[in-house]
Write a protein that holds these residues in place. Structure first.
Motif, PDB file in Angstrom:
ATOM      1  N   ILE A 204      35.787  22.986 -21.213  1.00  0.00           N
ATOM      2  CA  ILE A 204      37.007  22.188 -21.009  1.00  0.00           C
ATOM      3  C   ILE A 204      38.024  22.445 -22.116  1.00  0.00           C
ATOM      4  N   ILE A 205      39.277  22.201 -21.775  1.00  0.00           N
ATOM      5  CA  ILE A 205      40.392  22.322 -22.729  1.00  0.00           C
ATOM      6  C   ILE A 205      40.376  21.070 -23.608  1.00  0.00           C
ATOM      7  N   THR A 206      40.305  21.283 -24.920  1.00  0.00           N
ATOM      8  CA  THR A 206      40.030  20.149 -25.806  1.00  0.00           C
ATOM      9  C   THR A 206      41.265  19.480 -26.412  1.00  0.00           C
ATOM     10  N   GLY A 207      42.449  19.973 -26.159  1.00  0.00           N
ATOM     11  CA  GLY A 207      43.613  19.245 -26.700  1.00  0.00           C
ATOM     12  C   GLY A 207      44.223  19.895 -27.925  1.00  0.00           C
ATOM     13  N   ARG A 208      43.900  21.166 -28.149  1.00  0.00           N
ATOM     14  CA  ARG A 208      44.553  21.953 -29.206  1.00  0.00           C
ATOM     15  C   ARG A 208      44.990  23.268 -28.596  1.00  0.00           C
ATOM     16  N   TYR A 209      46.256  23.614 -28.798  1.00  0.00           N
ATOM     17  CA  TYR A 209      46.799  24.819 -28.187  1.00  0.00           C
ATOM     18  C   TYR A 209      47.686  25.545 -29.200  1.00  0.00           C
ATOM     19  N   ILE A 210      47.743  26.870 -29.089  1.00  0.00           N
ATOM     20  CA  ILE A 210      48.812  27.648 -29.724  1.00  0.00           C
ATOM     21  C   ILE A 210      49.535  28.322 -28.569  1.00  0.00           C
ATOM     22  N   LEU A 211      50.838  28.111 -28.506  1.00  0.00           N
ATOM     23  CA  LEU A 211      51.587  28.593 -27.339  1.00  0.00           C
ATOM     24  C   LEU A 211      52.813  29.384 -27.754  1.00  0.00           C
ATOM     25  N   GLN A 212      53.156  30.372 -26.946  1.00  0.00           N
ATOM     26  CA  GLN A 212      54.387  31.140 -27.158  1.00  0.00           C
ATOM     27  C   GLN A 212      55.562  30.372 -26.542  1.00  0.00           C
ATOM     28  N   PRO A 213      56.761  30.572 -27.069  1.00  0.00           N
ATOM     29  CA  PRO A 213      57.896  29.753 -26.632  1.00  0.00           C
ATOM     30  C   PRO A 213      58.277  29.937 -25.160  1.00  0.00           C
ATOM     31  N   GLU A 214      57.809  31.036 -24.533  1.00  0.00           N
ATOM     32  CA  GLU A 214      58.136  31.242 -23.105  1.00  0.00           C
ATOM     33  C   GLU A 214      57.540  30.129 -22.233  1.00  0.00           C
ATOM     34  N   ILE A 215      56.601  29.365 -22.778  1.00  0.00           N
ATOM     35  CA  ILE A 215      56.043  28.235 -22.015  1.00  0.00           C
ATOM     36  C   ILE A 215      57.159  27.254 -21.624  1.00  0.00           C
ATOM     37  N   PHE A 216      58.179  27.155 -22.480  1.00  0.00           N
ATOM     38  CA  PHE A 216      59.289  26.231 -22.181  1.00  0.00           C
ATOM     39  C   PHE A 216      60.072  26.678 -20.940  1.00  0.00           C
ATOM     40  N   ASP A 217      60.187  28.009 -20.766  1.00  0.00           N
ATOM     41  CA  ASP A 217      60.925  28.520 -19.596  1.00  0.00           C
ATOM     42  C   ASP A 217      60.166  28.150 -18.323  1.00  0.00           C
ATOM     43  N   VAL A 218      58.834  28.203 -18.397  1.00  0.00           N
ATOM     44  CA  VAL A 218      58.038  27.839 -17.216  1.00  0.00           C
ATOM     45  C   VAL A 218      58.149  26.327 -16.969  1.00  0.00           C
ATOM     46  N   LEU A 219      58.036  25.553 -18.045  1.00  0.00           N
ATOM     47  CA  LEU A 219      58.089  24.088 -17.900  1.00  0.00           C
ATOM     48  C   LEU A 219      59.444  23.633 -17.351  1.00  0.00           C
ATOM     49  N   ALA A 220      60.485  24.404 -17.645  1.00  0.00           N
ATOM     50  CA  ALA A 220      61.840  24.039 -17.192  1.00  0.00           C
ATOM     51  C   ALA A 220      61.926  24.017 -15.670  1.00  0.00           C
ATOM     52  N   GLN A 221      60.983  24.694 -15.006  1.00  0.00           N
ATOM     53  CA  GLN A 221      61.011  24.695 -13.527  1.00  0.00           C
ATOM     54  C   GLN A 221      60.520  23.371 -12.941  1.00  0.00           C
ATOM     55  N   GLU A 222      59.939  22.533 -13.797  1.00  0.00           N
ATOM     56  CA  GLU A 222      59.540  21.165 -13.404  1.00  0.00           C
ATOM     57  C   GLU A 222      58.639  21.096 -12.176  1.00  0.00           C
ATOM     58  N   LYS A 223      57.700  22.037 -12.065  1.00  0.00           N
ATOM     59  CA  LYS A 223      56.771  21.992 -10.922  1.00  0.00           C
ATOM     60  C   LYS A 223      55.738  20.895 -11.129  1.00  0.00           C
ATOM     61  N   ARG A 224      55.494  20.096 -10.087  1.00  0.00           N
ATOM     62  CA  ARG A 224      54.504  19.010 -10.163  1.00  0.00           C
ATOM     63  C   ARG A 224      53.117  19.525  -9.800  1.00  0.00           C
ATOM     64  N   GLY A 225      52.101  18.980 -10.513  1.00  0.00           N
ATOM     65  CA  GLY A 225      50.725  19.390 -10.221  1.00  0.00           C
ATOM     66  C   GLY A 225      49.833  18.184 -10.031  1.00  0.00           C
ATOM     67  N   ALA A 226      48.609  18.237 -10.596  1.00  0.00           N
ATOM     68  CA  ALA A 226      47.629  17.155 -10.439  1.00  0.00           C
ATOM     69  C   ALA A 226      48.265  15.807 -10.771  1.00  0.00           C
ATOM     70  N   GLY A 227      48.017  14.811  -9.938  1.00  0.00           N
ATOM     71  CA  GLY A 227      48.540  13.457 -10.159  1.00  0.00           C
ATOM     72  C   GLY A 227      50.048  13.371 -10.001  1.00  0.00           C
ATOM     73  N   GLY A 228      50.694  14.400  -9.407  1.00  0.00           N
ATOM     74  CA  GLY A 228      52.150  14.391  -9.232  1.00  0.00           C
ATOM     75  C   GLY A 228      52.904  14.594 -10.535  1.00  0.00           C
ATOM     76  N   GLU A 229      52.192  15.011 -11.592  1.00  0.00           N
ATOM     77  CA  GLU A 229      52.822  15.156 -12.907  1.00  0.00           C
ATOM     78  C   GLU A 229      53.095  16.617 -13.243  1.00  0.00           C
ATOM     79  N   ILE A 230      54.025  16.818 -14.183  1.00  0.00           N
ATOM     80  CA  ILE A 230      54.293  18.175 -14.678  1.00  0.00           C
ATOM     81  C   ILE A 230      53.218  18.464 -15.718  1.00  0.00           C
ATOM     82  N   GLN A 231      52.312  19.381 -15.390  1.00  0.00           N
ATOM     83  CA  GLN A 231      51.111  19.606 -16.206  1.00  0.00           C
ATOM     84  C   GLN A 231      51.282  20.813 -17.120  1.00  0.00           C
ATOM     85  N   ILE A 232      50.834  20.680 -18.344  1.00  0.00           N
ATOM     86  CA  ILE A 232      50.869  21.828 -19.260  1.00  0.00           C
ATOM     87  C   ILE A 232      49.921  22.923 -18.751  1.00  0.00           C
TER      88      ILE A 232
END
Ligand code: G1P
Length: 292
Positions: A204-232
């Motif tokens: 399981i994913i434990t709650g610590r991440y190192i991420l590249q800034p391009e993640i923000f470009d993906v998040l900007a698309q505001e796609k909804r996932g599990a529970g109707g939420e925008i999921q990391i």
């Protein structure tokens, strides 16, 4: 790898699992022994070399900001009473001037959305993401282990992972792994809160991440996932189509402080790790267990 200078702490959640304790007090301020949860997580980030602490807050979270500021009345009173040790402890925990930033997630649209709210403060550089629900008890800390493991990788995205019994996978993000590269595994699959039979593994994913800034470009698309939420996790799945993701099975014991039992267990474990209170705590626990 470019140095990881900034860390994001999403602290906007309502903490409904801890009501009524969290009615007026943010869950991130609940103490594990004598330090708020969020302080433990900030300690871990600082130990890993983080220089700038970015908090994504929400309504009623003002005391988190106060906690990471100076408290003149208190300092004055402690000075008058010559409590130098207490003063030094307060000073040690305080982020330096200008190194803590706060922004608000205006709507509860999910963890991915909270992270996206930090985009202007992070800028175009890799960053760490630490979920304050999770404590990892180990030295060096989980984030320091991740940074060390990724030292030679050019532009890594890294997720801390751990094994759990398969009847618990549905509560977390779960990954599938491929080839090993040093202490890191290539991530082949990620899925948020899968049913037990759909989980690719029990990592399981434990709650610590190192991420590249391009993640923000993906998040900007505001796609909804599990529970109707925008999921990391969903944003990471998208980013993994163009960038490599790695998993580190870290050293140390984790506590899911988003659950009551995890939070209480963390309190016991952290108390038992403290020289000043461990002997009395051990005796108290024995007595309780004998009586139980
Ligand atoms: C979040 C993440 C999940 C991760 C978990 C760790 O879920 O979405 O992938 O496994 O934290 O605690 P949450 O606990 O916010 O539901």
């Amino acid at each position: 790898m470019r140095p990881i200078r900034k860390a994001v702490f999403p602290v906007a959640g309502l903490g409904t699992r801890f009501l009524p304790a969290t009615k007026a007090v943010p869950k991130e301020m609940l103490p594990v022994v004598d330090r708020p949860l969020i302080q433990h997580v900030v300690d871990e980030a600082r130990e890993a070399g983080i220089e700038h602490f970015i908090f994504v807050t929400g309504r009623n979270k003002g005391v988190i900001e106060d906690h990471f500021d100076r408290q003149f009345e208190l300092e004055h009173a402690l000075t008058e009473r010559q409590r130098q040790t207490d003063l030094a402890l307060l000073a040690r925990d305080l982020p330096g001037p200008g190194t803590a930033s706060f922004t608000r997630q205006q709507l509860p649209l999910g963890l991915g959305h909270a992270v996206w709210c930090a985009r202007e403060l992070v800028g175009r550089e890799p960053f760490a993401l630490l979920l304050p629900d999770v404590l990892v008890q180990h030295r060096p800390g989980c984030l320091a282990q991740m940074i060390e493991a990724a030292r030679h990788i050019e532009r890594p995205n890294i997720i801390a992972v751990e094994q759990v019994p398969s009847d618990r996978v549905h509560m977390y993000g779960v990954i599938g792994i491929g080839e090993r590269n040093g202490s890191l595994f290539a991530v082949t699959e990620m899925v948020e809160k899968p049913a037990r039979e759909r989980a690719p593994s029990n990592l399981i994913i434990t709650g610590r991440y190192i991420l590249q800034p391009e993640i923000f470009d993906v998040l900007a698309q505001e796609k909804r996932g599990a529970g109707g939420e925008i999921q990391i996790t969903d944003a990471m799945i998208e980013l993994s189509k163009t960038q490599p993701f790695y998993a580190l099975e870290f050293e140390g014991r984790s506590f899911d402080c988003g659950s009551k039992v995890g939070f209480l267990a963390a309190n016991v474990a952290y108390a038992l790790a403290r020289e000043d209170i461990a002997p009395a705590m051990r005796a108290e626990l024995r007595r309780l267990l004998d009586e139980g």
